[in-house]
Scaffold this motif. Sequence first.
Motif, mmCIF file in Angstrom:
data_model
loop_
_atom_site.group_PDB
_atom_site.id
_atom_site.type_symbol
_atom_site.label_atom_id
_atom_site.label_comp_id
_atom_site.label_asym_id
_atom_site.label_seq_id
_atom_site.Cartn_x
_atom_site.Cartn_y
_atom_site.Cartn_z
ATOM 1 N N VAL A 1 67.322 74.867 9.523
ATOM 2 C CA VAL A 1 67.237 74.527 10.948
ATOM 3 C C VAL A 1 67.629 73.070 11.182
ATOM 4 O O VAL A 1 68.449 72.755 12.055
ATOM 5 N N PHE A 2 67.053 72.171 10.399
ATOM 6 C CA PHE A 2 67.346 70.746 10.555
ATOM 7 C C PHE A 2 68.786 70.431 10.139
ATOM 8 O O PHE A 2 69.460 69.610 10.772
ATOM 9 N N GLY A 3 69.250 71.112 9.082
ATOM 10 C CA GLY A 3 70.622 70.884 8.630
ATOM 11 C C GLY A 3 71.639 71.357 9.643
ATOM 12 O O GLY A 3 72.668 70.698 9.863
ATOM 13 N N PHE A 4 71.363 72.494 10.289
ATOM 14 C CA PHE A 4 72.270 73.001 11.316
ATOM 15 C C PHE A 4 72.365 72.023 12.479
ATOM 16 O O PHE A 4 73.454 71.743 12.987
ATOM 17 N N GLY A 5 71.230 71.492 12.909
ATOM 18 C CA GLY A 5 71.238 70.511 13.994
ATOM 19 C C GLY A 5 72.017 69.259 13.620
ATOM 20 O O GLY A 5 72.753 68.701 14.439
ATOM 21 N N THR A 6 71.870 68.833 12.367
ATOM 22 C CA THR A 6 72.589 67.651 11.895
ATOM 23 C C THR A 6 74.093 67.874 11.918
ATOM 24 O O THR A 6 74.862 67.036 12.406
ATOM 25 N N LEU A 7 74.537 69.014 11.389
ATOM 26 C CA LEU A 7 75.971 69.320 11.354
ATOM 27 C C LEU A 7 76.541 69.447 12.754
ATOM 28 O O LEU A 7 77.656 68.971 13.038
ATOM 29 N N LEU A 8 75.776 70.063 13.652
ATOM 30 C CA LEU A 8 76.239 70.223 15.025
ATOM 31 C C LEU A 8 76.354 68.877 15.722
ATOM 32 O O LEU A 8 77.320 68.621 16.464
ATOM 33 N N ALA A 9 75.387 67.999 15.481
ATOM 34 C CA ALA A 9 75.433 66.662 16.089
ATOM 35 C C ALA A 9 76.621 65.861 15.570
ATOM 36 O O ALA A 9 77.294 65.164 16.338
ATOM 37 N N ALA B 1 77.035 57.666 20.254
ATOM 38 C CA ALA B 1 75.606 57.458 19.992
ATOM 39 C C ALA B 1 74.991 58.707 19.361
ATOM 40 O O ALA B 1 74.236 58.621 18.380
ATOM 41 N N ASP B 2 75.329 59.881 19.903
ATOM 42 C CA ASP B 2 74.802 61.137 19.352
ATOM 43 C C ASP B 2 75.361 61.403 17.952
ATOM 44 O O ASP B 2 74.648 61.918 17.078
ATOM 45 N N TYR C 1 67.554 67.065 18.365
ATOM 46 C CA TYR C 1 68.444 68.170 18.741
ATOM 47 C C TYR C 1 69.188 67.886 20.047
ATOM 48 O O TYR C 1 70.216 68.503 20.317
ATOM 49 N N ASN C 2 68.664 66.962 20.845
ATOM 50 C CA ASN C 2 69.401 66.579 22.047
ATOM 51 C C ASN C 2 70.792 66.056 21.710
ATOM 52 O O ASN C 2 71.742 66.264 22.459
ATOM 53 N N SER C 3 70.921 65.392 20.578
ATOM 54 C CA SER C 3 72.215 64.852 20.166
ATOM 55 C C SER C 3 73.218 65.946 19.845
ATOM 56 O O SER C 3 74.425 65.698 19.829
ATOM 57 N N ALA C 4 72.718 67.145 19.585
ATOM 58 C CA ALA C 4 73.604 68.263 19.282
ATOM 59 C C ALA C 4 73.921 69.105 20.517
ATOM 60 O O ALA C 4 74.824 69.962 20.467
#
Length: 360
Positions: free
Chosen positions: A49-57, A88-89, A313-316
Amino acid sequence: MELNENSNGEVGINSSYQLKAMEFCFENVNKSCIKTTYSPIPRMILYMVFGFGTLLAVFGNLLVITAILHFKQLHTPTNFFIASLACADFLVGLTVMPFSTVRSVESCWYFGDSFCKFHTSFDGSFCYSSLFHLCFISIDRYIAVTDPLIYPTKVTVPISGICIVISWVCSITYSFSLFYTGVTDDGLEDLVLALSCVGGCQAAVNQDWVLIGFLVFFIPTIAMLIIYGKIFLVAKQQARKIESSSNQTQESAESYKERVAKRERKAAKTLGIAMAVFLVCWLPYYIDSIIDAYMNFITPAYVYEILVWFVYYNSAMNPLIYAFFYPWFRKAIKLIVSGRILRNDSSSMNLFSEEVEIHN
């Protein structure tokens, strides 16, 4: 084995058992932080979950930055604001989220005390930078919607550049000075001492600075809500005027103005949604922070982690919003992914059909 008030032997046995069962971030280091472990399946799910958000951001915002900077047709003041916001994101995804992922799942900080301060400062800097960008974007949209034909002379690329620089300089200066001067933990010496262990990365912030941080967030937020309220009121009035227009000659003469007004209203709506998502992600965190500061830090660790990851997750989210509402962004993504932007004339490609120009 139960504790027996009159049996020191049993207490000793239980204490020994608890020490053996307890895990530490660094097993052979004195004053190591206690490690909270997850079973394998929840641990894997959290990393996913956290990795997906990171990659999307990272990759989503990189697409936004690449599209706006590469295609000349997108070199407008508003789009430069969007590109800087995406920057920034992108930096949140690159410099904050990967390390926070390890900290959240492993409950330990393995990256050293020095980088802990950098990480915390980066986190605050990019947060406030996003907030200031959204403020300037709301002002930009207000001018564009209320006076779309005069807008190009009022808001130019140099002016947007100045606003972008102000957003970055103010946010970085505020955040780094806050955490590197140590003013945030004045009066919390006992708490800081209690939290001090090897493998931890907690920033203690006293009531005064929590309140200041909340006001720095809250005041621009209220200003943005008022501005977007006025924007949508003006947009509604414009739509009524267009619908009630009955003079055919007047309609023909104003067709270009109507098209411009529609485009600016659509852009304002999309960016208003981006601002609303920002508030939904950030407001619970700030409300909890100020309650926590005045209620002796009552928030459970897992609740705090959930609120923090809402913020991350806002950054993504913004790239998904642009992809859903902006046809030009979807077209730009196809050109980037297919590799067509590597052609010599790709920067001059037309991303707008007449239909897109009217409804974008």
